[in-house]
Scaffold this motif. Structure first.
Motif, mmCIF file in Angstrom:
data_model
loop_
_atom_site.group_PDB
_atom_site.id
_atom_site.type_symbol
_atom_site.label_atom_id
_atom_site.label_comp_id
_atom_site.label_asym_id
_atom_site.label_seq_id
_atom_site.Cartn_x
_atom_site.Cartn_y
_atom_site.Cartn_z
ATOM 1 N N SER A 57 0.533 -0.937 -0.178
ATOM 2 C CA SER A 57 -0.215 0.315 0.256
ATOM 3 C C SER A 57 0.825 1.414 -0.226
ATOM 4 O O SER A 57 0.673 2.141 -0.090
ATOM 5 N N ASN A 58 1.964 1.015 0.212
ATOM 6 C CA ASN A 58 2.875 2.460 0.640
ATOM 7 C C ASN A 58 3.487 1.823 -1.030
ATOM 8 O O ASN A 58 3.031 2.079 -2.230
ATOM 9 N N ASP A 59 5.198 2.070 -0.854
ATOM 10 C CA ASP A 59 5.619 2.462 -2.353
ATOM 11 C C ASP A 59 6.908 0.619 -2.505
ATOM 12 O O ASP A 59 7.426 0.427 -3.539
ATOM 13 N N GLY A 60 6.885 -0.641 -1.450
ATOM 14 C CA GLY A 60 7.639 -1.553 -1.759
ATOM 15 C C GLY A 60 8.955 -1.356 -1.707
ATOM 16 O O GLY A 60 9.702 -2.325 -1.221
ATOM 17 N N SER A 61 9.172 -0.530 -1.646
ATOM 18 C CA SER A 61 10.887 0.011 -1.687
ATOM 19 C C SER A 61 11.608 -1.297 -0.264
ATOM 20 O O SER A 61 12.669 -1.477 -0.338
ATOM 21 N N GLY A 62 11.364 -1.204 0.848
ATOM 22 C CA GLY A 62 11.735 -1.315 1.983
ATOM 23 C C GLY A 62 11.803 -2.745 1.671
ATOM 24 O O GLY A 62 12.984 -3.827 2.038
ATOM 25 N N ALA A 63 10.354 -3.880 1.334
ATOM 26 C CA ALA A 63 10.867 -5.099 1.446
ATOM 27 C C ALA A 63 11.765 -5.200 0.737
ATOM 28 O O ALA A 63 12.169 -6.296 0.625
ATOM 29 N N VAL A 64 11.205 -4.269 -0.962
ATOM 30 C CA VAL A 64 12.790 -4.857 -2.123
ATOM 31 C C VAL A 64 14.164 -5.259 -1.474
ATOM 32 O O VAL A 64 14.509 -5.981 -1.315
ATOM 33 N N ARG A 65 14.386 -3.656 -1.062
ATOM 34 C CA ARG A 65 15.754 -3.124 -0.208
ATOM 35 C C ARG A 65 16.411 -4.711 0.490
ATOM 36 O O ARG A 65 17.055 -5.022 0.848
ATOM 37 N N ASP A 66 16.105 -4.830 1.705
ATOM 38 C CA ASP A 66 15.690 -5.963 2.542
ATOM 39 C C ASP A 66 16.056 -7.712 2.266
ATOM 40 O O ASP A 66 16.843 -8.065 2.445
ATOM 41 N N ILE A 67 15.398 -7.954 1.620
ATOM 42 C CA ILE A 67 15.026 -9.199 0.279
ATOM 43 C C ILE A 67 16.611 -9.105 -0.501
ATOM 44 O O ILE A 67 17.161 -9.947 -0.631
ATOM 45 N N GLN A 68 16.588 -8.338 -0.878
ATOM 46 C CA GLN A 68 17.639 -8.252 -2.138
ATOM 47 C C GLN A 68 19.010 -7.998 -1.985
ATOM 48 O O GLN A 68 20.369 -8.854 -1.496
ATOM 49 N N ARG A 69 18.743 -6.922 -0.243
ATOM 50 C CA ARG A 69 20.459 -7.250 0.392
ATOM 51 C C ARG A 69 20.977 -9.064 1.170
ATOM 52 O O ARG A 69 21.522 -9.171 1.136
ATOM 53 N N ILE A 70 19.740 -9.448 1.594
ATOM 54 C CA ILE A 70 19.745 -10.990 2.345
ATOM 55 C C ILE A 70 20.313 -11.534 1.372
ATOM 56 O O ILE A 70 20.961 -12.561 1.270
ATOM 57 N N ALA A 71 19.155 -11.685 0.098
ATOM 58 C CA ALA A 71 19.771 -12.832 -1.702
ATOM 59 C C ALA A 71 20.720 -12.685 -1.965
ATOM 60 O O ALA A 71 22.124 -13.872 -2.474
ATOM 61 N N ARG A 72 21.894 -10.982 -1.792
ATOM 62 C CA ARG A 72 23.220 -11.625 -2.339
ATOM 63 C C ARG A 72 24.537 -12.480 -0.946
ATOM 64 O O ARG A 72 25.198 -12.561 -1.759
ATOM 65 N N GLY A 73 23.811 -12.290 -0.198
ATOM 66 C CA GLY A 73 24.412 -13.143 0.621
ATOM 67 C C GLY A 73 24.365 -14.991 1.005
ATOM 68 O O GLY A 73 25.640 -15.458 1.499
ATOM 69 N N TYR A 74 23.830 -15.183 -0.156
ATOM 70 C CA TYR A 74 23.598 -16.834 -0.391
ATOM 71 C C TYR A 74 24.014 -17.481 -1.495
ATOM 72 O O TYR A 74 24.656 -18.281 -0.711
ATOM 73 N N PRO A 75 25.085 -16.906 -2.099
ATOM 74 C CA PRO A 75 23.906 -15.693 -3.017
ATOM 75 C C PRO A 75 23.429 -16.114 -4.212
ATOM 76 O O PRO A 75 23.001 -17.311 -4.602
ATOM 77 N N LEU A 76 22.393 -15.615 -4.323
ATOM 78 C CA LEU A 76 21.410 -15.478 -5.465
ATOM 79 C C LEU A 76 21.883 -14.287 -5.995
ATOM 80 O O LEU A 76 22.154 -12.788 -6.005
ATOM 81 N N ARG A 77 21.019 -14.584 -7.546
ATOM 82 C CA ARG A 77 21.051 -13.704 -8.994
ATOM 83 C C ARG A 77 19.677 -13.072 -8.849
ATOM 84 O O ARG A 77 18.988 -14.104 -9.227
#
Length: 134
Positions: free
Chosen positions: A78-98
């Motif tokens: 209902s907002n802009d979604g950017s916080g969820a995107v940022r947090d998922i991307q940060r975690i995904a880099r550590g796995y690593p995921l592409r």
């Protein structure tokens, strides 16, 4: 949204697609996967607690496997979604995921156009996997 994404994936019949709730998914599912589509509502400016719990349960056990899977994100916001995107991307880099596409953020009411975009995201992932692009 998840139903539409799965429907899109299933249009590519040579790829097996599964939909799991974050609470039901674990390391074994990551190790079996060829690609991942993470869907979540944006809650309090970040991903859902259950998706964060999935990452918490699998991050360190997955570390030694360097799974390097392709992934994409879809978010209801209902907002802009950017916080969820940022947090998922940060975690995904550590796995690593592409990350293989821009995040799909559906703001507000889920319209027919947004459902079609979800289906296209699923079909794009499945087709890319089938063609060996990802």
């Amino acid at each position: 949204m998840a139903t539409a994404v799965l429907r899109g994936c299933q249009q590519q019949t040579s790829v097996t697609s599964r939909s799991l709730l974050a609470a039901d998914a674990g390391l074994e599912d990551l190790l079996r996967a060829s690609g991942l589509l993470f869907g979540t509502p944006e809650n309090f400016g970040t991903m859902s607690g259950m998706l964060k719990d999935f990452f918490d349960r699998t991050y360190y056990p997955a570390e030694r496997y360097k799974i390097n899977l392709p992934y994409a994100i879809f978010i209801s916001s209902s907002n802009d979604g950017s916080g969820a995107v940022r947090d998922i991307q940060r975690i995904a880099r550590g796995y690593p995921l592409r990350q293989i596409s821009e995040p799909l953020i559906c703001k507000g009411e889920l319209t027919k156009d947004k459902i079609i975009a979800c289906e296209e995201l699923g079909l794009g992932m499945a087709t890319g996997l089938d063609m060996g692009i990802f």
